[in-house]
Design a protein around this motif. Structure first.
Motif, short mmCIF file in Angstrom:
data_model
loop_
_atom_site.label_atom_id
_atom_site.label_comp_id
_atom_site.label_asym_id
_atom_site.label_seq_id
_atom_site.Cartn_x
_atom_site.Cartn_y
_atom_site.Cartn_z
N GLN A 1 -30.01 -41.59 -101.23
CA GLN A 1 -29.74 -42.88 -101.86
C GLN A 1 -28.50 -43.51 -101.26
N VAL A 2 -28.54 -44.83 -101.12
CA VAL A 2 -27.41 -45.62 -100.66
C VAL A 2 -27.27 -46.80 -101.60
N LEU A 3 -26.10 -47.00 -102.14
CA LEU A 3 -25.83 -48.09 -103.08
C LEU A 3 -26.83 -48.08 -104.24
N GLY A 4 -27.23 -46.89 -104.66
CA GLY A 4 -28.15 -46.74 -105.78
C GLY A 4 -29.61 -46.97 -105.44
N GLN A 5 -29.92 -47.16 -104.15
CA GLN A 5 -31.29 -47.43 -103.74
C GLN A 5 -31.82 -46.29 -102.89
N GLY A 6 -33.07 -45.93 -103.10
CA GLY A 6 -33.69 -44.92 -102.26
C GLY A 6 -33.95 -45.48 -100.87
N THR A 7 -33.69 -44.66 -99.87
CA THR A 7 -33.90 -45.09 -98.49
C THR A 7 -34.12 -43.87 -97.61
N ASN A 8 -34.50 -44.13 -96.39
CA ASN A 8 -34.55 -43.10 -95.36
C ASN A 8 -34.16 -43.76 -94.04
N LEU A 9 -34.17 -42.98 -92.98
CA LEU A 9 -33.71 -43.50 -91.70
C LEU A 9 -34.58 -44.65 -91.21
N GLY A 10 -35.88 -44.57 -91.41
CA GLY A 10 -36.78 -45.65 -90.97
C GLY A 10 -36.51 -46.96 -91.68
N PHE A 11 -36.37 -46.90 -93.01
CA PHE A 11 -36.10 -48.13 -93.76
C PHE A 11 -34.70 -48.67 -93.44
N SER A 12 -33.76 -47.78 -93.22
CA SER A 12 -32.40 -48.22 -92.87
C SER A 12 -32.39 -48.95 -91.54
N LEU A 13 -33.12 -48.43 -90.57
CA LEU A 13 -33.21 -49.10 -89.26
C LEU A 13 -33.89 -50.46 -89.39
N LEU A 14 -34.96 -50.51 -90.18
CA LEU A 14 -35.66 -51.78 -90.41
C LEU A 14 -34.74 -52.79 -91.10
N THR A 15 -33.95 -52.33 -92.05
CA THR A 15 -33.04 -53.22 -92.77
C THR A 15 -31.96 -53.76 -91.86
N VAL A 16 -31.43 -52.91 -90.98
CA VAL A 16 -30.42 -53.40 -90.02
C VAL A 16 -31.04 -54.45 -89.11
N ALA A 33 -47.68 -42.00 -99.82
CA ALA A 33 -47.63 -43.16 -98.93
C ALA A 33 -46.31 -43.92 -99.05
N ASN A 34 -45.35 -43.40 -99.78
CA ASN A 34 -44.04 -44.03 -99.94
C ASN A 34 -43.19 -43.72 -98.70
N PHE A 35 -43.58 -44.32 -97.57
CA PHE A 35 -42.97 -44.00 -96.29
C PHE A 35 -41.49 -44.36 -96.22
N PHE A 36 -41.07 -45.40 -96.93
CA PHE A 36 -39.68 -45.85 -96.86
C PHE A 36 -38.83 -45.27 -97.97
N ASN A 37 -39.37 -44.30 -98.74
CA ASN A 37 -38.62 -43.60 -99.78
C ASN A 37 -38.07 -44.58 -100.81
N PHE A 38 -38.88 -45.55 -101.20
CA PHE A 38 -38.45 -46.56 -102.17
C PHE A 38 -38.26 -45.98 -103.56
N SER A 39 -37.32 -46.54 -104.28
CA SER A 39 -37.20 -46.31 -105.71
C SER A 39 -37.41 -47.67 -106.37
N ILE A 40 -37.45 -47.69 -107.69
CA ILE A 40 -37.62 -48.97 -108.39
C ILE A 40 -36.47 -49.90 -108.05
N THR A 41 -35.26 -49.35 -107.96
CA THR A 41 -34.09 -50.17 -107.62
C THR A 41 -34.25 -50.79 -106.24
N THR A 42 -34.76 -50.02 -105.30
CA THR A 42 -34.97 -50.55 -103.95
C THR A 42 -35.97 -51.70 -103.98
N VAL A 43 -37.04 -51.53 -104.72
CA VAL A 43 -38.05 -52.59 -104.83
C VAL A 43 -37.43 -53.86 -105.38
N MET A 44 -36.62 -53.72 -106.44
CA MET A 44 -36.02 -54.89 -107.06
C MET A 44 -35.02 -55.58 -106.12
N VAL A 45 -34.22 -54.80 -105.41
CA VAL A 45 -33.22 -55.40 -104.52
C VAL A 45 -33.89 -56.07 -103.33
#
Length: 151
Positions: A48-63, A106-118
């Protein structure tokens, strides 16, 4: 689009909000890369980063998305409008897909509910910024005003 305002008086504020959204995405992504370094790219763990679920793939996509938003904001000239609107739609799809697959394998980006909302909130902010940031000539602004008054 005829219903999108041209030369909105608050467009510098909207442009700044778009830049701040891009900056947030870059910061979140960089922190996510730092936190998830050493894990698999699409790891499904409790990172988790800033209370949101993530992984390396989603972090790279976000950058990547954040940098594109920042470049569009720096360029302006309605390029930012197109970038913000298209990325907003893409982030909405990613957010809704993350919500649909949140408790599955199938939750490839390791999303949490907080991640979805943000991510959905960032998408809606980018869409709003894209809708009100359009710049045009005085003739285009006048044509918009005339069309708006007819409706």
């Amino acid at each position: 689009m005829a219903h999108t305002p041209v030369n909105h008086p608050a467009r510098p504020i909207y442009r700044a909000i778009g830049g701040l959204t891009g900056l947030y995405l870059v910061v979140f992504g960089v922190l996510g890369i730092i936190t998830s370094t050493g894990n698999e790219i699409l790891a499904q763990d409790d990172t988790q980063v800033l209370g949101q679920g993530t992984n390396l793939g989603f972090s790279l996509l976000t950058v990547l998305v954040g940098i594109v938003v920042l470049i569009g904001t720096a360029l302006g000239r309605n390029i930012d409008v197109a970038i913000n609107q298209w990325l907003a739609y893409a982030l909405m799809v990613v957010s809704l897909a993350g919500l649909a697959f949140i408790r599955t394998d199938a939750n490839f980006f390791n999303f949490s509910i907080t991640t979805v909302m943000v991510v959905m909130a960032a998408a809606l902010v980018l869409l709003m910024v894209g809708m009100y940031g359009k710049v045009g000539s005085d003739d285009e602004a006048e044509a918009f005003q005339k069309a708006r008054l007819v409706l």
